[in-house]
Design an enzyme around this catalytic site. Structure first.
Site, PDB file in Angstrom:
ATOM      1  CG  HIS A 162      -1.813   3.211   4.862  1.00  0.00           C
ATOM      2  ND1 HIS A 162      -3.003   2.585   5.213  1.00  0.00           N
ATOM      3  CD2 HIS A 162      -1.060   2.274   4.228  1.00  0.00           C
ATOM      4  CE1 HIS A 162      -2.971   1.326   4.785  1.00  0.00           C
ATOM      5  NE2 HIS A 162      -1.801   1.115   4.191  1.00  0.00           N
ATOM      6  CB  SER A 218      -0.935   0.015   1.214  1.00  0.00           C
ATOM      7  OG  SER A 218      -0.197  -0.101   2.416  1.00  0.00           O
ATOM      8  CG  ASP A 225      -5.082   4.300   7.206  1.00  0.00           C
ATOM      9  OD1 ASP A 225      -3.903   4.247   7.603  1.00  0.00           O
ATOM     10  OD2 ASP A 225      -5.481   3.732   6.165  1.00  0.00           O
TER      11      ASP A 225
END
Length: 363
Positions: free
Chosen positions: A339, A43, A336
């Site tokens: 991240h 990610s 979040d």
């Protein structure tokens, strides 16, 4: 054995300069007109490939993308751009790295580089199966498919030139430890000690890098992993009830595991470099560590929780349009519970910019 290009990114003076820098990047004084950048991993470098597969690990909805162009939730797990987006813009290639699986990509976009990365992935083949995402092996298959498409369009000679002169960025490994080994279903922990798990992961990395070299890659960048014990979700899941809310602190023993892994991978990079290739290991551990130890020095107010929701556990669909969003996102290190925010990614990019120059020039 080649020389290792390891860059430890912990200059406090450099970070102070970052804080007063404009978000507008400058193109380096080198010719990048024929340069492409290819990205593999998780990610941290996935611009939206997960939008096109069946998985719960998605972020193509608000508040993700809150500060992207037109507030578009692209599938990036942050409020804006990633380090790789800043990198291609800095190199004068294009504004953003697109996801390979986007069916609307033009050949022009393909020729300047794409990301094959998938949020939730890792070097351990078991890691991507936990969330149904694209494995590193599958990402390599997509790259093979990419080569065939490009060769059919521009011919063998030009495609070989493109592949040889491109920069390859690999950023993964965090999920192998944070989700897989130390997660809520720690299957690997039952069968592997940390030293054996290191060895297992390094074998996967070695095979992946060797495959790239065999395909013609000559400039490969391995990005280290951060202090995983400082991720908000890791703090929450590994603290007692009181510490979850009142005395949130990094779980140092887990961060030590990440640091040990980085050291072993860096050594493997030394061993794999050849006379006709340049392999780089980029250390981001110290960068994050400096921020965590003195966040206010770098302009952050919140370092142990994310901006979205409570900031303790939210990720993907738990961070959604109904979630509370912090007032000033740039005050937070994390968007979040896992991240970084766009501002954190920008600071990482600025710390990397001199290294990026060296990599682009192949020194």
């Amino acid at each position: 054995m080649g020389n290792l290009h390891v860059y430890s990114l912990h200059s406090l003076v450099l970070f102070q300069l970052m804080l007063v820098s404009s978000a507008q990047t400058q193109t380096p004084a080198i010719d990048t007109s024929d340069l492409a950048i290819f990205v593999f991993g998780d990610s941290t470098v996935d611009p939206g490939n997960n939008n096109y597969i069946r998985t719960a690990m998605k972020s193509n909805f608000p508040p993700y993308g809150n500060d992207f162009v037109d507030q578009t939730p692209t599938g990036r797990f942050t409020n804006g751009r990633l380090v790789t987006d800043y990198t291609v813009s800095y190199a004068g290639i294009k504004d953003f790295v697109p996801p390979y699986l986007d069916p609307k990509l033009s050949m022009e976009e393909l020729l300047t580089g794409v990301s094959f990365a998938s949020a939730g992935s890792g070097f351990d083949p078991l890691t991507p199966t936990l969330s149904g995402v694209i494995s590193i092996t599958k990402q390599m298959e997509y790259f093979r498919e990419y080569k065939a498409r490009v060769e059919a369009s521009i011919g063998l000679e030009r495609s070989q030139y493109l592949i040889k002169n491109a920069v390859y960025i690999i950023s993964a490994g965090t999920n192998d430890f944070a989700i897989n080994y130390y997660g809520t279903s720690p299957i690997r922990r039952y069968t592997y000690s940390i030293p054996r798990y290191y060895q297992f992961l390094v074998q996967q990395i070695q095979k992946f890098i060797q495959d790239l070299l065999d395909f013609g890659a000559r400039k490969i960048v391995m990005v280290g992993i951060p202090p995983i014990g400082c991720l908000p979700i890791v703090i929450t899941l590994n603290s007692n009830l009181l510490d979850k809310f009142l005395k949130r602190q990094c779980i140092q023993r887990l961060s030590d595991v990440a640091q040990g892994f980085n050291q072993i991978v860096a050594q493997k990079v030394i061993e794999m470099e050849r006379n006709d290739s340049k392999l780089y290991h980029v250390d981001i551990y110290e960068t994050f560590q400096n921020i965590f130890q003195d966040p206010k020095k770098f302009g952050f107010d919140k370092v142990d929780t994310g901006c979205c929701g409570t900031g303790l556990l939210e990720i993907s669909y738990l961070c959604n349009p109904k979630s509370r969003l912090c007032t000033n996102i740039s005050d937070y290190v994390f968007f979040d519970a896992v991240h970084p925010t766009e501002r954190t990614y920008f600071l990482l990019f600025k710390a990397l910019s001199s290294t990026i120059d060296i990599i682009l020039q192949g020194k």
